[in-house]
Design a protein around this motif. Structure first.
Motif, PDB file in Angstrom:
ATOM      1  N   LYS A  40       0.824  -1.214   0.000  1.00 16.61           N
ATOM      2  CA  LYS A  40       0.000   0.000   0.000  1.00 16.61           C
ATOM      3  C   LYS A  40       0.857   1.263   0.000  1.00 16.61           C
ATOM      4  CE  LYS A  40      -1.931  -0.715   3.918  1.00 16.61           C
ATOM      5  NZ  LYS A  40      -0.994  -1.777   4.359  1.00 16.61           N
ATOM      6  N   SER A  41       1.737   1.384   0.990  1.00 19.08           N
ATOM      7  CA  SER A  41       2.539   2.603   1.108  1.00 19.08           C
ATOM      8  C   SER A  41       3.500   2.758  -0.061  1.00 19.08           C
ATOM      9  CB  SER A  41       3.307   2.610   2.432  1.00 19.08           C
ATOM     10  OG  SER A  41       2.419   2.736   3.525  1.00 19.08           O
ATOM     11  N   LEU A  44       1.535   4.272  -2.858  1.00 19.83           N
ATOM     12  CA  LEU A  44       1.341   5.704  -2.638  1.00 19.83           C
ATOM     13  C   LEU A  44       2.618   6.486  -2.895  1.00 19.83           C
ATOM     14  CD1 LEU A  44      -1.452   4.999  -1.517  1.00 19.83           C
ATOM     15  CD2 LEU A  44      -0.993   6.571   0.381  1.00 19.83           C
ATOM     16  N   TYR A  78      -0.075  15.302   0.116  1.00 16.24           N
ATOM     17  CA  TYR A  78       0.326  13.991   0.643  1.00 16.24           C
ATOM     18  C   TYR A  78       0.566  14.113   2.139  1.00 16.24           C
ATOM     19  CZ  TYR A  78       3.185   9.825   1.532  1.00 16.24           C
ATOM     20  OH  TYR A  78       3.687   8.658   2.045  1.00 16.24           O
ATOM     21  N   GLY A  80       1.780  11.765   5.044  1.00 17.06           N
ATOM     22  CA  GLY A  80       2.365  10.466   5.339  1.00 17.06           C
ATOM     23  C   GLY A  80       2.082  10.026   6.761  1.00 17.06           C
ATOM     24  N   GLN A  81       2.753   8.938   7.173  1.00 18.63           N
ATOM     25  CA  GLN A  81       2.489   8.367   8.492  1.00 18.63           C
ATOM     26  C   GLN A  81       3.157   9.167   9.604  1.00 18.63           C
ATOM     27  OE1 GLN A  81       3.276   4.130   8.546  1.00 18.63           O
ATOM     28  NE2 GLN A  81       2.447   3.876   6.490  1.00 18.63           N
ATOM     29  N   ASP A 157      -1.931   8.560   4.113  1.00 21.42           N
ATOM     30  CA  ASP A 157      -1.313   7.270   4.429  1.00 21.42           C
ATOM     31  C   ASP A 157      -1.450   7.013   5.926  1.00 21.42           C
ATOM     32  OD1 ASP A 157       0.015   4.903   4.229  1.00 21.42           O
ATOM     33  OD2 ASP A 157       1.985   5.764   3.761  1.00 21.42           O
ATOM     34  N   GLU A 158      -2.454   6.196   6.280  1.00 22.44           N
ATOM     35  CA  GLU A 158      -2.761   5.859   7.676  1.00 22.44           C
ATOM     36  C   GLU A 158      -2.861   7.115   8.544  1.00 22.44           C
ATOM     37  OE1 GLU A 158      -0.556   2.619   9.319  1.00 22.44           O
ATOM     38  OE2 GLU A 158      -0.429   1.563   7.417  1.00 22.44           O
ATOM     39  N   THR A 189      -4.963   5.031   2.941  1.00 22.17           N
ATOM     40  CA  THR A 189      -4.681   3.710   3.482  1.00 22.17           C
ATOM     41  C   THR A 189      -4.981   3.756   4.969  1.00 22.17           C
ATOM     42  OG1 THR A 189      -2.362   4.092   4.121  1.00 22.17           O
ATOM     43  CG2 THR A 189      -2.798   3.482   1.816  1.00 22.17           C
TER      44      THR A 189
END
Length: 323
Positions: A40-41, A44, A78, A80-81, A157-158, A189
């Motif tokens: 998944k990541s 992305l 974007y 991110g985590q 992303d999460e 995600t």
């Protein structure tokens, strides 16, 4: 907004992404699900131009991710985590700096920062240093940074990882409002199944770098899982007879563990009264019964034999009847 063809990414001998064909229309909110290591990541990161594909093609917001990286980045946000803002800086200053990096004038960056601070409920904390903010406040600041240039497409992303339930709920409300008010296309995600179920109109399940399912949450659950009945029997002999009888139910899959039967079957609520009557007529004593609707984790378990939440294998000692 997103279109890929046979998109792959290899790391030495590991095929992290192995031929993904993906299409996301403008205005959609799509959840990309899978266990850790499913790809998944990595997907992305390719779509956001952070890493190049090994092979295949991808276009994002109408631009090629390998040949038109600058144009792609101008049209996407974007998150991110990890946290994107510097801990020693004030939140407002970080937003203005991010806007300037995207080419906004100082005046425009300040105005846009003020707008996002208001809409994301950051007014009371925007002028504090990032290190003093709570996890939920930092996450909302990350979203504001991703939105500073008003992107047509947002990658999350999460986004809820590490947040408490209240902040998770608040963040989900902001995501829904963002799409409703601005028509932003969103690809996220997440490992929170309820989040994907409630937010996304479409769910894509990835395993071993490939798409294994793509549909609405309700259709995925209906096709790949079905309703679930859990029967607890009084004795092992009762469980034996109940398993044999339950396996005769059309389209039923029965999983047994000791004196407990898990029966996956469409339309379970309507079938349970008749099943219990048949069990009683056969002399089977049922100690407890539970009927539940399928979850997205049930979907992934049925598709891959692993849990979506943990990526764990199914216990080896389970007996499958009627599978």
């Amino acid at each position: 907004m997103i279109e890929t063809h046979e998109l792959t990414r290899h790391f030495k001998d590991v095929r992290a992404v192995d031929g993904i064909d993906l299409r996301v229309a403008e205005g959609e909110l799509v959840a990309l699900l899978g266990p850790n290591g499913a790809g998944k990541s990595t997907t992305l990161r390719m779509l956001t131009t952070l890493i190049p594909p090994t092979s295949g093609t991808a276009r994002v917001a109408g631009f090629d991710v390998t040949r038109q990286q600058r144009q792609v980045r101008q049209h996407i946000g974007y998150i991110g985590q990890g946290n994107g803002a510097a801990h020693s800086q004030r939140g407002r200053d970080e937003l203005i700096s991010q806007g300037r990096a995207y080419g906004l004038t100082v005046r425009a960056a300040r105005a846009r920062a003020a707008e996002l601070i208001d809409s994301l409920g950051l007014g009371e904390v925007a002028d504090r240093t990032v290190s003093t903010l709570s996890g939920g406040q930092r996450r909302r600041l990350d979203i504001a940074m991703g939105l500073i240039h008003a992107p047509r497409l947002l990658f999350l992303d999460e986004p809820s990882t590490g947040l408490d339930p209240q902040n998770r709920a608040n963040l989900q409300e902001h995501i829904v409002a963002l799409r409703r008010e601005h028509g932003t296309t969103i690809l996220l995600t997440t490992h929170y199944l309820d989040e994907a179920d409630s937010l996304a109109e479409r769910v894509i399940v990835v395993d071993h770098g490939r798409i294994v399912a793509d549909d609405t949450p309700d259709r995925l659950k209906a096709v790949h899982a079905g309703d679930r009945v859990v029967l607890t029997l009084a004795t092992g002999a009762d469980a034996d007879r109940a398993a044999a009888l339950s396996a005769r139910v059309p389209a039923a899959t029965v999983t047994r563990g000791g004196r407990t039967l898990h029966i996956a079957v469409p339309g379970a609520p309507a079938l349970v009264p008749g099943l219990l009557a048949d069990l009683r007529a056969d002399g089977v004593t049922v100690a407890a019964v539970e009927v539940s609707r399928p979850t997205l984790d049930d979907v992934f378990l049925n598709l891959t034999g692993r849990s979506l939440r943990e990526g764990a294998p199914v216990a080896a000692d389970l007996d499958l009847v009627g599978a």
